[in-house]
Design a protein around this motif. Structure first.
Motif, PDB file in Angstrom:
ATOM      1  N   PRO A 279     -33.919  -1.357  -6.277  1.00 23.42           N
ATOM      2  CA  PRO A 279     -33.606  -1.380  -4.652  1.00 23.42           C
ATOM      3  C   PRO A 279     -33.618  -3.075  -4.856  1.00 23.42           C
ATOM      4  CG  PRO A 279     -35.902  -0.522  -4.559  1.00 23.42           C
ATOM      5  CD  PRO A 279     -35.212  -0.273  -6.141  1.00 23.42           C
ATOM      6  N   ASP A 280     -34.183  -3.979  -5.520  1.00 24.16           N
ATOM      7  CA  ASP A 280     -33.453  -5.069  -5.879  1.00 24.16           C
ATOM      8  C   ASP A 280     -32.791  -6.003  -6.001  1.00 24.16           C
ATOM      9  OD1 ASP A 280     -35.133  -5.274  -7.949  1.00 24.16           O
ATOM     10  OD2 ASP A 280     -36.313  -6.828  -7.888  1.00 24.16           O
ATOM     11  N   ASP A 281     -31.792  -5.422  -7.302  1.00 18.40           N
ATOM     12  CA  ASP A 281     -30.303  -5.609  -7.222  1.00 18.40           C
ATOM     13  C   ASP A 281     -29.224  -5.757  -5.920  1.00 18.40           C
ATOM     14  OD1 ASP A 281     -30.970  -4.759  -9.671  1.00 18.40           O
ATOM     15  OD2 ASP A 281     -30.172  -2.875  -9.972  1.00 18.40           O
ATOM     16  N   ILE A 282     -30.125  -5.688  -4.670  1.00 19.00           N
ATOM     17  CA  ILE A 282     -29.499  -5.986  -3.639  1.00 19.00           C
ATOM     18  C   ILE A 282     -28.855  -6.560  -3.366  1.00 19.00           C
ATOM     19  CG2 ILE A 282     -31.494  -6.046  -2.321  1.00 19.00           C
ATOM     20  CD1 ILE A 282     -29.182  -4.982   0.540  1.00 19.00           C
ATOM     21  N   ALA A 283     -29.866  -7.304  -4.171  1.00 16.36           N
ATOM     22  CA  ALA A 283     -29.661 -10.051  -3.847  1.00 16.36           C
ATOM     23  C   ALA A 283     -28.439 -10.013  -4.755  1.00 16.36           C
ATOM     24  CB  ALA A 283     -31.191 -10.204  -3.907  1.00 16.36           C
TER      25      ALA A 283
END
Length: 169
Positions: free
Chosen positions: A29-33
């Motif tokens: 999920p935090d790959d979005i950034a």
């Protein structure tokens, strides 16, 4: 294959200082950034993303150019897209959902079974939603190797081996 892929959506504002509640569609999920500026579907706006903290069902995040609660609220429901070139390449047996949508489906005997209209995941595994010619509703096909033995992106099709009773023939 599309030149951009939907990686998340804005679920509304978070707090009163312009942060948004961001839902990530990424496997991590935090790959979005990490995919650089993300754009709206029409490409008219793009945002640099800074995740500030995890929240229920996503992240609180700051988007470049969004400085008020009202501006954040106005973005509710906006889907965010990353350029395909920014995304990692996948192993042979994995696919981006965007690549599956629109593929034609045929059974192992070559009979047309419809088109993939959506890829759904309600927790257990992916389901392909097929729009079937001549039927009002859709058919959900489990996206497993046993039931979908062939995905041929170059030919724009999948081959399915549906369990008995899945299609009312």
């Amino acid at each position: 294959m599309a030149d951009k892929v939907c990686v998340g959506a804005i679920a509304g504002s978070f707090g009163v200082r312009g942060e948004v509640r961001l839902k990530s569609f990424c496997a991590t999920p935090d790959d979005i950034a990490t995919y650089g500026p993300l754009s709206t579907e029409d490409g008219r706006r793009s945002f640099d993303i800074q995740l500030t903290r995890p929240v229920k069902a996503g992240f609180a995040a700051r988007l470049s150019g969004v400085t008020s609660k009202e501006a954040a609220d106005a973005l509710r429901g906006t889907r965010l897209f990353a350029p395909r070139s920014a995304l990692p390449s996948l192993p042979d047996d994995e696919y981006y959902h965007a690549d599956l949508i629109g593929l034609s489906a045929q059974d192992t005997g070559g009979q047309p079974r419809g088109k993939v209209s959506a890829v759904l995941n309600h927790g257990a595994s992916d389901l392909l939603e097929l729009r079937v010619p001549g039927q009002k509703g859709t058919v959900l096909v489990p996206f497993t190797l046993e039931i979908v033995p062939t995905v041929d992106l170059a030919q724009g099709r999948i081959v399915i081996d549906p369990p008995e009773g899945l299609f009312d023939d």
